[in-house]
Design an enzyme around this catalytic site. Structure first.
Site, PDB file in Angstrom:
ATOM      1  N   PHE A  57       0.824  -1.211   0.000  1.00  0.00           N
ATOM      2  CA  PHE A  57       0.000   0.000   0.000  1.00  0.00           C
ATOM      3  C   PHE A  57       0.859   1.263   0.000  1.00  0.00           C
ATOM      4  O   PHE A  57       0.470   2.287  -0.563  1.00  0.00           O
ATOM      5  CB  PHE A  57      -0.949  -0.003   1.206  1.00  0.00           C
ATOM      6  CG  PHE A  57      -1.935   1.119   1.182  1.00  0.00           C
ATOM      7  CD1 PHE A  57      -3.068   1.043   0.378  1.00  0.00           C
ATOM      8  CD2 PHE A  57      -1.739   2.252   1.952  1.00  0.00           C
ATOM      9  CE1 PHE A  57      -3.981   2.090   0.343  1.00  0.00           C
ATOM     10  CE2 PHE A  57      -2.648   3.302   1.926  1.00  0.00           C
ATOM     11  CZ  PHE A  57      -3.774   3.220   1.122  1.00  0.00           C
ATOM     12  N   GLU A  58       2.031   1.189   0.593  1.00  0.00           N
ATOM     13  CA  GLU A  58       2.920   2.351   0.681  1.00  0.00           C
ATOM     14  C   GLU A  58       3.751   2.587  -0.581  1.00  0.00           C
ATOM     15  O   GLU A  58       4.431   3.611  -0.703  1.00  0.00           O
ATOM     16  CB  GLU A  58       3.853   2.201   1.888  1.00  0.00           C
ATOM     17  CG  GLU A  58       3.160   2.318   3.229  1.00  0.00           C
ATOM     18  CD  GLU A  58       2.359   1.084   3.640  1.00  0.00           C
ATOM     19  OE1 GLU A  58       1.397   1.250   4.407  1.00  0.00           O
ATOM     20  OE2 GLU A  58       2.684  -0.038   3.196  1.00  0.00           O
ATOM     21  N   ALA A  80       3.541  -7.649  -3.167  1.00  0.00           N
ATOM     22  CA  ALA A  80       2.645  -8.804  -3.262  1.00  0.00           C
ATOM     23  C   ALA A  80       1.466  -8.608  -2.322  1.00  0.00           C
ATOM     24  O   ALA A  80       1.655  -8.322  -1.142  1.00  0.00           O
ATOM     25  CB  ALA A  80       3.388 -10.089  -2.908  1.00  0.00           C
ATOM     26  N   GLY A  85      -9.243 -13.508   4.219  1.00  0.00           N
ATOM     27  CA  GLY A  85     -10.665 -13.725   4.458  1.00  0.00           C
ATOM     28  C   GLY A  85     -11.495 -12.459   4.520  1.00  0.00           C
ATOM     29  O   GLY A  85     -12.688 -12.525   4.794  1.00  0.00           O
ATOM     30  N   HIS A  88     -10.061  -6.651   2.443  1.00  0.00           N
ATOM     31  CA  HIS A  88      -8.822  -5.868   2.446  1.00  0.00           C
ATOM     32  C   HIS A  88      -8.030  -6.053   1.149  1.00  0.00           C
ATOM     33  O   HIS A  88      -7.475  -5.097   0.607  1.00  0.00           O
ATOM     34  CB  HIS A  88      -7.976  -6.284   3.660  1.00  0.00           C
ATOM     35  CG  HIS A  88      -6.713  -5.531   3.832  1.00  0.00           C
ATOM     36  ND1 HIS A  88      -6.691  -4.235   4.274  1.00  0.00           N
ATOM     37  CD2 HIS A  88      -5.423  -5.885   3.620  1.00  0.00           C
ATOM     38  CE1 HIS A  88      -5.438  -3.817   4.331  1.00  0.00           C
ATOM     39  NE2 HIS A  88      -4.648  -4.801   3.935  1.00  0.00           N
ATOM     40  N   MET A 113       5.095  -1.755 -12.958  1.00  0.00           N
ATOM     41  CA  MET A 113       4.543  -2.383 -11.760  1.00  0.00           C
ATOM     42  C   MET A 113       4.766  -3.888 -11.773  1.00  0.00           C
ATOM     43  O   MET A 113       4.269  -4.585 -12.658  1.00  0.00           O
ATOM     44  CB  MET A 113       3.049  -2.080 -11.679  1.00  0.00           C
ATOM     45  CG  MET A 113       2.420  -2.555 -10.397  1.00  0.00           C
ATOM     46  SD  MET A 113       0.794  -1.834 -10.154  1.00  0.00           S
ATOM     47  CE  MET A 113      -0.220  -3.270 -10.396  1.00  0.00           C
ATOM     48  N   ARG A 127       4.705 -17.124  -9.137  1.00  0.00           N
ATOM     49  CA  ARG A 127       4.905 -15.953  -9.992  1.00  0.00           C
ATOM     50  C   ARG A 127       6.155 -15.157  -9.621  1.00  0.00           C
ATOM     51  O   ARG A 127       6.549 -14.249 -10.341  1.00  0.00           O
ATOM     52  CB  ARG A 127       3.662 -15.067  -9.942  1.00  0.00           C
ATOM     53  CG  ARG A 127       2.540 -15.677 -10.748  1.00  0.00           C
ATOM     54  CD  ARG A 127       1.170 -15.168 -10.347  1.00  0.00           C
ATOM     55  NE  ARG A 127       0.129 -15.766 -11.161  1.00  0.00           N
ATOM     56  CZ  ARG A 127      -0.313 -17.005 -11.053  1.00  0.00           C
ATOM     57  NH1 ARG A 127       0.222 -17.823 -10.161  1.00  0.00           N
ATOM     58  NH2 ARG A 127      -1.275 -17.467 -11.828  1.00  0.00           N
TER      59      ARG A 127
END
Length: 162
Positions: A57-58, A80, A85, A88, A113, A127
């Site tokens: 996120f940062e 990544a 569950g 988020h 990216m 991956r």
């Protein structure tokens, strides 16, 4: 017709790899793949800087600062996001993608990216080089090509209006 393309020759390019620390089992492999791809395409090790941030996120905020220095021809985001569950996963994936895209649109350099959005750790590891190639390497190669096409555009002769 004039055609402008980027090459995969990275000689003389300055690159930055911005890597998320969260999910480091995966992101460290993305980093290894990206660094190796830059090296294979001719970018000198001394011309590559690595910046680490807490999580995926940062990434956009750090990318923005790195791009703003004006020191780099190519900047690669590596992270990544693995589904859990809760919703988020969707929020982080969407916002990171938007953030990286925004930085790329405003940047004067190539921004690519290499952020995985996977359903499981197993899928992410595949991956990151275990089975399905290394998406960090793919993003680094794309950054070299994009940096070169941006250079080609900058050198293209101006056309006179008819």
């Amino acid at each position: 017709m004039n055609v402008y393309e980027g090459s995969l020759v990275g000689t003389g390019l300055k690159a930055a790899l911005v890597v998320a620390r969260f999910n480091s089992l995966v992101t460290e492999q993305l980093l290894v793949g990206a660094a190796d791809a830059l090296r294979r395409h001719g970018v000198a090790d001394g011309d590559v800087d690595v910046f680490r941030c807490p999580g995926t996120f940062e990434l956009p905020a750090v990318l923005r600062r790195v791009v703003a220095t004006g020191r780099y021809d190519a900047v690669v985001a590596l992270g990544a996001v693995i589904r859990g569950g809760t919703p988020h996963f969707e929020y982080v994936s969407a916002e990171v993608t938007k953030g990286v895209a925004h930085v790329a649109m405003e940047a004067g350099c190539a921004v690519t990216m290499g952020v995985l959005t996977c359903d499981s750790m197993e899928q992410a590891l595949e991956r990151a080089g275990v089975k399905a190639g290394n998406k960090g390497a793919d993003a680094a190669a794309a950054a070299v090509e994009q940096a070169n096409v941006l250079r080609a555009i900058a050198r293209a002769p101006a056309r006179k209006a008819e």
